[in-house]
Design an enzyme around this catalytic site. Sequence first.
Site, PDB file in Angstrom:
ATOM      1  N   GLU A   1       0.864  -1.178   0.000  1.00 42.15           N
ATOM      2  CA  GLU A   1       0.000   0.000   0.000  1.00 42.15           C
ATOM      3  C   GLU A   1       0.899   1.227   0.000  1.00 42.15           C
ATOM      4  O   GLU A   1       1.689   1.426   0.929  1.00 42.15           O
ATOM      5  CB  GLU A   1      -0.924   0.005   1.224  1.00 42.15           C
TER       6      GLU A   1
ATOM      7  N   ASP B   1      -5.590   9.967   9.753  1.00 45.60           N
ATOM      8  CA  ASP B   1      -4.288   9.450  10.155  1.00 45.60           C
ATOM      9  C   ASP B   1      -3.799  10.074  11.451  1.00 45.60           C
ATOM     10  O   ASP B   1      -4.063  11.238  11.741  1.00 45.60           O
ATOM     11  CB  ASP B   1      -3.256   9.719   9.047  1.00 45.60           C
TER      12      ASP B   1
END
Lengths: 430, 270
Positions: B49, B60
């Site tokens: 990824e 995040d």
Amino acid sequence: MRPCGPHARRSDPTCRAINAVLIQSRANPEVIYENLPDARGHFGPYGGRFVAETLMEPLQKLEEAYNALKNDPAFRAELDRDLALYVGRPSPLYPAERLTKKWGGAQIFLKREDLNHTGAHKINNTVGQALLAKHLGKTRIIAETGAGQHGVASATIAARLGLKCVVYMGADDVQRQSPNVYRMKLLGAEVIPVQSGTRTLKDALNEALRDWVTNVDDTFYVIGTVAGPHPYPMLVRDFNAVVGREVINQSQDMLGRQPDALVACVGGGSNAIGLFYPFITNDSVKMYGVEAGGDGIETGRHAAPLSAGHPGVLHGNRTYIMADANGQISATHSISAGLDYPGVGPEHSWLKDIGRVSYVSVTDDEALAAFHELTRVEGIIPALEPAHALAYAKKLAPQMARDQIIVVNLSGRGDKDIFTIAKREGISLT
Amino acid sequence: MTRINDVFGALQAGGGKALIPYITAGDPHPQQTVGLMHALVAGGADIIELGVPFSDPMADGPTIQLACERALMHNTSLWNCVEMVAEFRRTNTTTPVVLMGYLNPIEARGLDAFAAYAKQAGVDGVLIVDVAIEEAPEIAPRLRAQGLDCIFLVAPTSSGTRIESIAREASGYLYYVSLKGVTGAATLDVDSVAAKLDEIRAHTKIPVAVGFGIRDAASAAAVSRIADGVVVGSALVSQIEKHQNEAQKLPEILTRMLAEMRAAIDSTHA
């Protein structure tokens, strides 16, 4: 008071329903838009729900709870009682006669949201969302804040309801707005300076979303403006729409007619949509949303996405934003922390595209001049945010006739800004 | 068959589990990214990824936020990320690469232009963090039209109804977010993850990878017992942060860290 369904007359000033909107498209007069946002939270191509999966179910639950409560007579009664006895509503519609004389042209009326408890319109929304939080059984509220007004309003209502309160504020804004930081702490809130990104409102919003996704079981996120994922743009609008509804009634009572123009500053756009929304169906009322032009649009140092940005996706909704060619969000600039934001509520993007509201900008210097003018001529110290609206009204009034009426939303008082202004003008207060 | 399906097909036939490392493209410097991708493969990565840096990564935690900031200091753009994959493909034609990021940088370049360019470069799948199924109808079909897999997140808060709709839109694999929080958050609870995986599998046969909260060989092994794949991100990215000024050593450090996880995962299925 009577209900205002889809078949109500479009210019009916007594129409007071919160959610029934009919908008005739300027581009295509045969198109009448009803009850925006739609079921997916879209205002035309804008709005929606662009967040990570973890928040989708909580947002859905919030939407369901709000839809169930908003027409519940007991909830409405509780909200109305708080607005009257705690916030101090209705706020006056004040004829600024000396200012009118000085500027020439249309008569200036000020909607005195600065006289609300905590000194700004922000409390209208926090009172509503805190009631929602209570009904949902949440024990902790979080908020993001730019100028600090929404943080203070959230801390205030948290103190009153006995809820734990955490406020995220960009580290630069903590510096710029230290009186409000202290106010929040006095009220028992924890203020967390956000060091990431540009250290302003957008980063505070990111951080609040991160908190919410982590503590979603016991926490209610009180978003302070008409941005964010659906249903926030809708519910923040609905809670602020009391401003426009009062102006409709006050204009009718005091003047026997409705205003010709409405002017409000637009950062995220909550005070503007609060004033505009109940008037949207009344085509004879012109509306102006005033963005922060900073050093001037041409310098690139501003916070005016509707004037100089383009559609994109930020903070959970599609709307006009300021971003570079690679889609990275731009740093913004405004003397006013409350307008220093690269996005704007999605409903404003929609109202811009259909031409119902004119979005304009004024510079830091023009806003400062208007700040001083109102202070000296009317004895009212405005916040730097509505000083932008005043600066535009100053340009607009001379272009209009003397029997015409401009209502400016004086969305907050300026006590919080006096240090910023003194510093900029080279005056030491210590 | 897509490369991602091939990987899961082969693993399932042999009783193995996928190891899926995440790094942010351009971190610590765009010139190092392709080398780091090969280092991940050397350490046993089945799928990579590759994060597309964004200025406002709201899902995040601090580790990946800082990675984005490092990458953006060097102006790493979406097009740069796609070009890194093209370069990676010159010497690796088997390891699937999923681009993971936020919608705005993609739309700034145009969704269709991106999908075509990414496919041509050898990208296999796309995970857009802030696009859930509500907004997917306008987006996912245009990615699929180019033959890209659309990876979607499933969360602890996702109801059965949502899981069903997500599975209908998804291909390649589902990414189960093991905990309520942001990337790099607290340690996950294997039992509650196992329970949710059972619920997901009642709705779909698509392989399920689990991410968030996997920080070492032990947690990777524990998750591999219940999931089809293990995603490890912040743990790797913090190593990049720690050794950002040691460009020579960094590939070896990542290889070694991933190899430990690989060994731990494989030993549980031996």
